[in-house]
Design a protein around this motif. Structure first.
Motif, PDB file in Angstrom:
ATOM      1  N   ASP A 244      20.290   4.410 -28.835  1.00  0.00           N
ATOM      2  CA  ASP A 244      19.849   3.681 -28.138  1.00  0.00           C
ATOM      3  C   ASP A 244      18.580   4.170 -26.764  1.00  0.00           C
ATOM      4  O   ASP A 244      18.323   5.045 -25.770  1.00  0.00           O
ATOM      5  N   PRO A 245      17.623   2.842 -26.279  1.00  0.00           N
ATOM      6  CA  PRO A 245      16.765   3.020 -26.036  1.00  0.00           C
ATOM      7  C   PRO A 245      16.538   3.476 -24.962  1.00  0.00           C
ATOM      8  O   PRO A 245      15.377   3.953 -24.474  1.00  0.00           O
ATOM      9  N   ASN A 246      17.672   3.686 -24.307  1.00  0.00           N
ATOM     10  CA  ASN A 246      17.487   3.184 -22.835  1.00  0.00           C
ATOM     11  C   ASN A 246      18.576   5.142 -22.187  1.00  0.00           C
ATOM     12  O   ASN A 246      18.398   5.671 -21.185  1.00  0.00           O
ATOM     13  N   ASN A 247      18.926   5.553 -23.092  1.00  0.00           N
ATOM     14  CA  ASN A 247      19.402   7.057 -23.676  1.00  0.00           C
ATOM     15  C   ASN A 247      19.072   7.797 -24.743  1.00  0.00           C
ATOM     16  O   ASN A 247      20.460   7.968 -25.679  1.00  0.00           O
ATOM     17  N   VAL A 248      18.051   8.284 -25.322  1.00  0.00           N
ATOM     18  CA  VAL A 248      17.684   8.345 -26.821  1.00  0.00           C
ATOM     19  C   VAL A 248      18.231   9.886 -26.932  1.00  0.00           C
ATOM     20  O   VAL A 248      19.317  10.361 -27.710  1.00  0.00           O
ATOM     21  N   ALA A 249      18.487  11.111 -25.702  1.00  0.00           N
ATOM     22  CA  ALA A 249      18.911  12.529 -26.628  1.00  0.00           C
ATOM     23  C   ALA A 249      20.940  12.065 -26.539  1.00  0.00           C
ATOM     24  O   ALA A 249      20.638  12.363 -27.774  1.00  0.00           O
ATOM     25  N   SER A 250      21.388  11.168 -25.890  1.00  0.00           N
ATOM     26  CA  SER A 250      22.489  11.062 -25.923  1.00  0.00           C
ATOM     27  C   SER A 250      22.980  10.089 -26.671  1.00  0.00           C
ATOM     28  O   SER A 250      24.537   9.925 -27.763  1.00  0.00           O
ATOM     29  N   SER A 251      22.181   9.137 -27.293  1.00  0.00           N
ATOM     30  CA  SER A 251      22.797   8.790 -28.255  1.00  0.00           C
ATOM     31  C   SER A 251      21.738   8.583 -29.769  1.00  0.00           C
ATOM     32  O   SER A 251      22.590   7.683 -30.467  1.00  0.00           O
ATOM     33  N   TYR A 252      20.623   9.137 -29.770  1.00  0.00           N
ATOM     34  CA  TYR A 252      20.546   9.334 -30.869  1.00  0.00           C
ATOM     35  C   TYR A 252      21.514   9.701 -32.732  1.00  0.00           C
ATOM     36  O   TYR A 252      22.650  10.950 -32.231  1.00  0.00           O
ATOM     37  N   SER A 253      22.012   8.932 -33.512  1.00  0.00           N
ATOM     38  CA  SER A 253      22.721   9.261 -35.056  1.00  0.00           C
ATOM     39  C   SER A 253      22.328   8.542 -35.801  1.00  0.00           C
ATOM     40  O   SER A 253      21.709   7.995 -35.847  1.00  0.00           O
ATOM     41  N   ILE A 254      22.868  10.201 -36.682  1.00  0.00           N
ATOM     42  CA  ILE A 254      22.045   9.237 -38.197  1.00  0.00           C
ATOM     43  C   ILE A 254      23.493   8.896 -38.764  1.00  0.00           C
ATOM     44  O   ILE A 254      24.695   9.226 -38.359  1.00  0.00           O
ATOM     45  N   ASP A 255      23.140   7.515 -39.555  1.00  0.00           N
ATOM     46  CA  ASP A 255      24.232   6.597 -39.776  1.00  0.00           C
ATOM     47  C   ASP A 255      23.931   6.612 -41.358  1.00  0.00           C
ATOM     48  O   ASP A 255      25.656   6.535 -42.199  1.00  0.00           O
ATOM     49  N   HIS A 256      22.762   7.981 -42.271  1.00  0.00           N
ATOM     50  CA  HIS A 256      23.368   8.143 -43.506  1.00  0.00           C
ATOM     51  C   HIS A 256      21.921   8.421 -43.573  1.00  0.00           C
ATOM     52  O   HIS A 256      20.931   8.319 -43.793  1.00  0.00           O
ATOM     53  N   VAL A 257      22.905  10.222 -45.046  1.00  0.00           N
ATOM     54  CA  VAL A 257      22.201  10.396 -45.729  1.00  0.00           C
ATOM     55  C   VAL A 257      22.137   9.914 -47.033  1.00  0.00           C
ATOM     56  O   VAL A 257      22.180  10.078 -48.026  1.00  0.00           O
TER      57      VAL A 257
END
Length: 464
Positions: A88-101
């Motif tokens: 989420d560009p409004n809250n990068v640190a808490s929203s950054y997530s890996i969806d697929h490896v």
């Protein structure tokens, strides 16, 4: 033909023996443009992104070419094939997530490897993309993932006879996806292809995908056996057709690395090639899907008054004109911005990179058209010779640098951007391949409004 890259074969089954949890590590704020440094999320994250971002449903999605992992017991690697992520560009640190490896060619259910340039294409609540390698033939794949980061699926494995090594994603016309490959096809020099996502064929789910919003953290128990992934049959879209094969002849382009551009008439496609043409420096072309006709619009010649070698850019269209960039060409061979009239094929240089001190050099990506302004990046040049973000009017006036990257030694800033920027909520977002706190690339945020208007000194004229 692009030489196949040598790969280290690793046991991708270890990915499935890892347990997912969440432990973020936040990088302190700095005065740089960086809003996230790849390698921050531990013990697994993406690294070295070579594409751009896609904005859907308030989230930015992207891909990286490698997988970064913390050391595991015994030093066993899990493979470095890249990841899909969102934030989420409004809250990068808490929203950054890996969806697929990505798991690569050697997985029990062959997956993609090394997703490269461009941004994933949104269509019908999914994001569609390609990888350069991986799949059943290790020639790349077409994949989809939900716009919430779930339901990843391999849709099609490319192979040499029909086109392989896709460096870009798609345009959509009449519910059909159109793309290109850099090699393969009848002549081994790449193809234009169509893909119908409504057709269905059996395939398998490559790797488990975490739930939307979950931060992926992996741990490993050496005492526990490593389970083998199960190839689960499922019905997924796949209908591929090679529409045009680029020829070896010097009069045509070859090795297209960029995306296609769709004319408003929904039948004409525009593109660029990296090589081929009379000077083997690439061409601008059009392809009509209604009658499969191919036409060359411009043959790059290099030198002071022309571009040379579009490494993986594409053109953007406004009315009867196409705008684009080449990595080389121009007075100092540092690349150019050009304007091409579709009707009479008249060609105009809007900017020669490297003409002044601290100007950007060598653009590898494409332009973002917003009204009468064009935004882009360069991989080199700027105050630290680590790349820039710039803006220029479509008439060639008011060229200005918006940002000069500083690299890891300058507040952990990013460096070497090689793809596009995207405008979201009044800010330009993009990625760098190097720099950041861990020197594995970064996501950046830059204002589209110049803060100052310097008058740089001209560079010396190169000897003839």
């Amino acid at each position: 033909m692009i030489k196949r890259k040598t790969k280290v074969v690793v046991a991708c089954a270890l990915v499935f023996g890892l347990v997912m949890a969440a432990v973020p590590r936040v990088v302190p704020a700095s005065s740089s443009s960086t809003i996230y440094s790849f390698g921050t999320t531990q013990p697994i994250d993406g690294g070295v992104p070579k594409g751009s971002l896609t904005y859907v449903n308030g989230l930015l999605f992207g891909r990286t070419t490698t997988t970064l992992t913390a050391p595991t017991p015994g030093g066993t690697p899990i493979g470095s094939y890249g990841v899909i992520f969102h934030f989420d560009p409004n809250n990068v640190a808490s929203s950054y997530s890996i969806d697929h490896v990505f798991a690569g060619h050697d997985a029990d259910c062959p997956d993609g490897d090394n997703p490269r340039h461009d941004a994933m294409t949104p269509f019908n609540n999914l994001l569609y993309g390609t990888t350069l390698d991986g799949g059943s033939h290790n020639n790349g794949i077409i994949f989809s993932i939900g716009q919430d980061g779930t339901d990843y699926q391999v849709l099609f494995s490319l192979h040499n006879s029909i086109g392989d090594e896709s460096h870009s994603c798609f345009v959509v016309a009449n519910n059909i996806l159109y793309g290109m490959t850099a090699s393969g096809g009848d002549n081994g020099e790449g193809v234009v292809f169509s893909f119908d996502p409504a057709a269905r064929t059996p395939t398998c789910t490559a790797t488990p995908t975490p739930g939307s919003g979950d931060r992926v953290i992996l741990s490993f128990n050496p005492a526990a056996p490593t389970p083998t992934p199960t190839a689960t049959p499922t019905s997924t879209p796949a209908s591929f057709e090679t529409l045009f094969s680029f020829a070896c002849a010097s009069s045509t382009g070859k090795e297209p690395h960029g995306r296609l551009t769709l004319d408003p008439n929904l039948t004409t496609l525009y593109g660029m090639t990296r090589k081929g043409g009379e000077h083997d420096l690439g061409v601008v072309f059009k392809f009509d899907t209604s009658d499969s006709t191919y036409s060359e619009l411009h043959d790059f010649a290099g030198g002071h008054d022309d571009g040379a070698t579009s490494d993986h850019g594409y053109v953007v269209q406004s009315g009867d004109h196409l705008y684009g960039m080449t990595t080389n060409g121009g007075h100092h061979n540092d690349g150019v911005i050009f304007k091409l009239n579709i009707d009479d094929q008249s060609f105009q240089l809007l900017h020669r990179f490297g003409e002044t001190h601290h100007d950007g050099k060598n653009p590898y990506g494409s332009l973002l058209l917003v009204g009468t302004k064009l935004y882009g990046t360069t991989a080199n040049g700027g105050d630290n010779d680590l790349g820039t973000v710039f803006v220029i009017n479509t008439d060639g006036n008011n060229y200005q640098r918006l940002y000069s990257f500083g690299g890891k030694t300058n507040n952990d800033d990013g460096s070497k951007p090689i793809d596009n920027v995207i405008l979201v909520n009044g800010w330009l977002y993009g990625m760098t391949t190097e720099g950041g706190a861990h020197n594995a690339g970064a996501i950046f945020k830059v204002s589209p409004t110049p803060s100052r208007s310097p008058t740089p000194a001209p560079r010396p004229t190169p000897p003839h």
